[in-house]
Design an enzyme around this catalytic site. Structure first.
Site, PDB file in Angstrom:
ATOM      1  N   ASP A   1      -3.833   2.418  -5.337  1.00  0.00           N
ATOM      2  CA  ASP A   1      -2.308   1.910  -4.545  1.00  0.00           C
ATOM      3  C   ASP A   1      -1.646   0.704  -3.540  1.00  0.00           C
ATOM      4  O   ASP A   1      -1.247   0.963  -2.658  1.00  0.00           O
ATOM      5  CB  ASP A   1      -2.390   3.453  -4.080  1.00  0.00           C
ATOM      6  CG  ASP A   1      -2.825   3.353  -2.212  1.00  0.00           C
ATOM      7  OD1 ASP A   1      -3.999   2.429  -2.618  1.00  0.00           O
ATOM      8  OD2 ASP A   1      -2.509   4.391  -1.456  1.00  0.00           O
ATOM      9  N   GLU A   2      -2.764  -0.186  -3.807  1.00  0.00           N
ATOM     10  CA  GLU A   2      -2.469  -1.460  -3.337  1.00  0.00           C
ATOM     11  C   GLU A   2      -3.015  -2.250  -4.250  1.00  0.00           C
ATOM     12  O   GLU A   2      -3.606  -2.161  -5.032  1.00  0.00           O
ATOM     13  CB  GLU A   2      -3.751  -1.065  -2.257  1.00  0.00           C
ATOM     14  CG  GLU A   2      -4.745  -0.771  -2.339  1.00  0.00           C
ATOM     15  CD  GLU A   2      -5.455  -1.276  -0.732  1.00  0.00           C
ATOM     16  OE1 GLU A   2      -5.603  -0.222  -0.396  1.00  0.00           O
ATOM     17  OE2 GLU A   2      -6.330  -2.166   0.145  1.00  0.00           O
TER      18      GLU A   2
ATOM     19  N   ASP B   1       0.707  -1.163  -0.228  1.00  0.00           N
ATOM     20  CA  ASP B   1      -0.316  -0.203  -0.270  1.00  0.00           C
ATOM     21  C   ASP B   1       1.027   1.223  -0.279  1.00  0.00           C
ATOM     22  O   ASP B   1       1.788   1.199   0.682  1.00  0.00           O
ATOM     23  CB  ASP B   1      -1.032  -0.323   1.196  1.00  0.00           C
ATOM     24  CG  ASP B   1      -1.870   1.342   1.049  1.00  0.00           C
ATOM     25  OD1 ASP B   1      -3.427   0.634   0.630  1.00  0.00           O
ATOM     26  OD2 ASP B   1      -1.563   2.347   1.229  1.00  0.00           O
TER      27      ASP B   1
HETATM   28  P1  TTP Z   1      -6.048   4.772   1.395  1.00  0.00           P
HETATM   29  O1  TTP Z   1      -4.083   4.019   1.037  1.00  0.00           O
HETATM   30  O2  TTP Z   1      -6.919   4.517   1.812  1.00  0.00           O
HETATM   31  O3  TTP Z   1      -4.701   6.585   2.043  1.00  0.00           O
HETATM   32  P2  TTP Z   1      -3.891   7.564   1.559  1.00  0.00           P
HETATM   33  O4  TTP Z   1      -2.745   6.452   0.806  1.00  0.00           O
HETATM   34  O5  TTP Z   1      -3.890   8.485   1.205  1.00  0.00           O
HETATM   35  O6  TTP Z   1      -2.880   6.448   3.513  1.00  0.00           O
HETATM   36  P3  TTP Z   1      -2.063   5.359   3.870  1.00  0.00           P
HETATM   37  O7  TTP Z   1      -0.744   6.520   3.943  1.00  0.00           O
HETATM   38  O8  TTP Z   1      -2.918   5.881   5.064  1.00  0.00           O
HETATM   39  O9  TTP Z   1      -2.121   4.602   3.035  1.00  0.00           O
HETATM   40  O10 TTP Z   1      -6.009   6.185   0.499  1.00  0.00           O
HETATM   41  C1  TTP Z   1      -5.539   5.779  -1.184  1.00  0.00           C
HETATM   42  C2  TTP Z   1      -5.945   7.062  -1.915  1.00  0.00           C
HETATM   43  O11 TTP Z   1      -7.274   6.828  -2.030  1.00  0.00           O
HETATM   44  C3  TTP Z   1      -5.770   8.103  -0.980  1.00  0.00           C
HETATM   45  O12 TTP Z   1      -4.044   8.423  -0.829  1.00  0.00           O
HETATM   46  C4  TTP Z   1      -6.519   9.483  -1.707  1.00  0.00           C
HETATM   47  C5  TTP Z   1      -7.564   8.277  -2.479  1.00  0.00           C
HETATM   48  N1  TTP Z   1      -8.677   7.904  -0.849  1.00  0.00           N
HETATM   49  C6  TTP Z   1     -10.118   9.029  -1.646  1.00  0.00           C
HETATM   50  O13 TTP Z   1     -10.177  10.329  -2.660  1.00  0.00           O
HETATM   51  N2  TTP Z   1     -10.663   9.715  -0.623  1.00  0.00           N
HETATM   52  C7  TTP Z   1     -10.678   8.402   1.041  1.00  0.00           C
HETATM   53  O14 TTP Z   1     -11.700   8.835   1.560  1.00  0.00           O
HETATM   54  C8  TTP Z   1      -9.535   7.745   0.559  1.00  0.00           C
HETATM   55  C9  TTP Z   1      -9.823   7.582   2.604  1.00  0.00           C
HETATM   56  C10 TTP Z   1      -8.836   7.110   0.281  1.00  0.00           C
HETATM   57 CA    CA Z   2      -2.248   3.864   1.002  1.00  0.00          CA
HETATM   58 CA    CA Z   3      -5.183   2.102   0.068  1.00  0.00          CA
END
Ligand code: TTP
Ligand code: CA
Ligand code: CA
Length: 362
Positions: free
Chosen positions: A109-110, A9
């Site tokens: 992103d994962e 991720d």
């Molecule tokens: P996530 O992997 O949930 O979060 P993140 O990558 O921003 O942070 P972390 O370091 O905790 O992994 O989400 C991936 C992408 O999805 C994030 O960069 C933006 C988008 N996203 C949204 O647009 N709205 C949301 O509510 C969430 C949770 C994510």
């Molecule tokens: Ca992430």
């Molecule tokens: Ca994610």
């Protein structure tokens, strides 16, 4: 041979891409916003970097509230540019794909990956590969990510989240049950608010409680399928395979130019065969696109992108060529000479299926 599964991720993904493209942002709060356009501040935060999170900013929070939390601090509120993030996402998935047996992308992103064969069933070897993957993503895309390695998907997913950002957590098959037991049930992939409320009402709070619950009771509570999955998961015995979902959500091509240049005309001239090829693939699959990105890679391997979402999906070659010219002109104007250049069509839509869908419903 013990099965070895990973979950990768990317850290604060959208905001991190903005930092990569504008390194001066690092160390200051960066907030990627979905502006709704009603008033200057209406809309929500898509994500933010960890500096902003220290001030209590969260994904989904109204932009106006985030601004209040950051009052008096120099922070950047950047409009979300999904096409740009997808270019980075594609590259990360490509790196991952070449280092493991199979990947299953589950979001922008994962991804899960299976690395059993590649690591010969050895968790130490899997850990080294995970480090290598992190290094390559950092070197090629300048992004950090967090990786979890375990004997199955449930454990890998939880492990990747444990030491964010830039984390690596290895849970061996023999450690899986001990790792899971004390965690709250919500940590298990697939336990949403509804299921966790049901479990909580029955005093099943930790994964340990789940593993010890009578099978019959769980089945009555959750239905057979979910009960079986959770029961296995809680015992560290989730056996869901990592499977490549196939399907295409994008088409792209990047090529090395004959010589480094900042001249859009020269770049477009060399890209023409690739544009025609991409267009051919689009048409042969009956797909339309809504998002288009120009990609430039500099001498120092730095990646630059310009994207645009067009109003109506299309499969027109003329639109591709015209938009690429515009985007490349902007991009080269900002970054100067590039060594490699490319194009990506995203937000693909299956027009044939939509068409038949309306036939059925009308
Ligand atoms: P996530 O992997 O949930 O979060 P993140 O990558 O921003 O942070 P972390 O370091 O905790 O992994 O989400 C991936 C992408 O999805 C994030 O960069 C933006 C988008 N996203 C949204 O647009 N709205 C949301 O509510 C969430 C949770 C994510
Ligand atoms: Ca992430
Ligand atoms: Ca994610």
């Amino acid at each position: 041979m013990s099965r070895i599964v990973g979950h990768l991720d990317l850290d604060y993904f959208f905001a991190q891409v903005e930092e990569v493209e504008q390194p001066s942002l690092r160390g200051t709060p960066v907030l990627v916003c979905v502006f709704s356009g009603r008033t200057e501040d209406s809309g929500v935060i898509s994500t933010s970097n960890y500096v902003a999170r220290e001030h209590g900013v969260k994904s989904g929070m109204p932009i106006a509230l985030a601004k209040r939390r950051l009052e008096g601090i120099k922070a950047s509120f950047i409009p979300m540019d999904r096409g740009k993030y997808e270019v980075y996402s594609d590259r990360v998935m490509e790196i991952l794909r070449r280092e493991v047996d199979v990947i299953e992308q589950t979001g922008i992103d994962e991804a899960f990956f299976d690395i059993t064969k590649r690591a010969g069933g050895d968790f130490g070897a899997a850990a080294s590969t995970a480090l290598l993957i992190k290094e390559e993503i950092l070197r090629e895309d300048r992004l950090t990510c967090s990786i979890g390695i375990g004997p199955n998907k449930v454990v890998a997913k939880i492990a990747s989240d444990l030491k964010k950002p830039n984390g690596l957590t290895i849970v061996r098959d023999t450690e899986a049950m001990g790792f899971l037991s004390p965690l709250p049930v919500q940590k298990i992939y697939g336990v949403g608010p509804k299921t966790s409320k049901l479990l909580e009402d029955n005093k099943i709070l930790a994964v340990r409680d789940l593993a010890e619950a009578p099978a019959q009771e769980l089945e009555e509570l959750l239905g057979r399928k979910l009960a079986a999955y959770l029961y296995n998961a809680a015992k560290g015995a989730d056996d869901e395979p990592v499977s490549d979902r196939g399907g295409i959500s994008q088409v792209s091509r990047i090529l090395t130019l004959k010589q480094d240049t900042n001249d859009p005309q020269r770049v477009v001239a060399q890209l023409l065969p690739a544009l025609k090829d991409i267009h051919g693939r689009l048409v042969s699959k009956g797909l339309f696109f809504r998002n288009i990105s120009a990609i430039g890679i500099g001498k120092d391997l730095s990646l630059h992108t310009k994207s645009k979402t067009i109003e109506r999906p299309t499969d027109s070659y003329a639109v591709i060529e015209e938009e690429v010219k515009g985007l490349l002109t902007q991009l080269l104007g900002e970054v100067g000479e590039v060594r490699r250049a490319g194009v990506r069509l995203g937000d693909l839509q299956d027009m044939a299926n939509q068409h038949s869908l309306t036939e059925f419903t009308s």
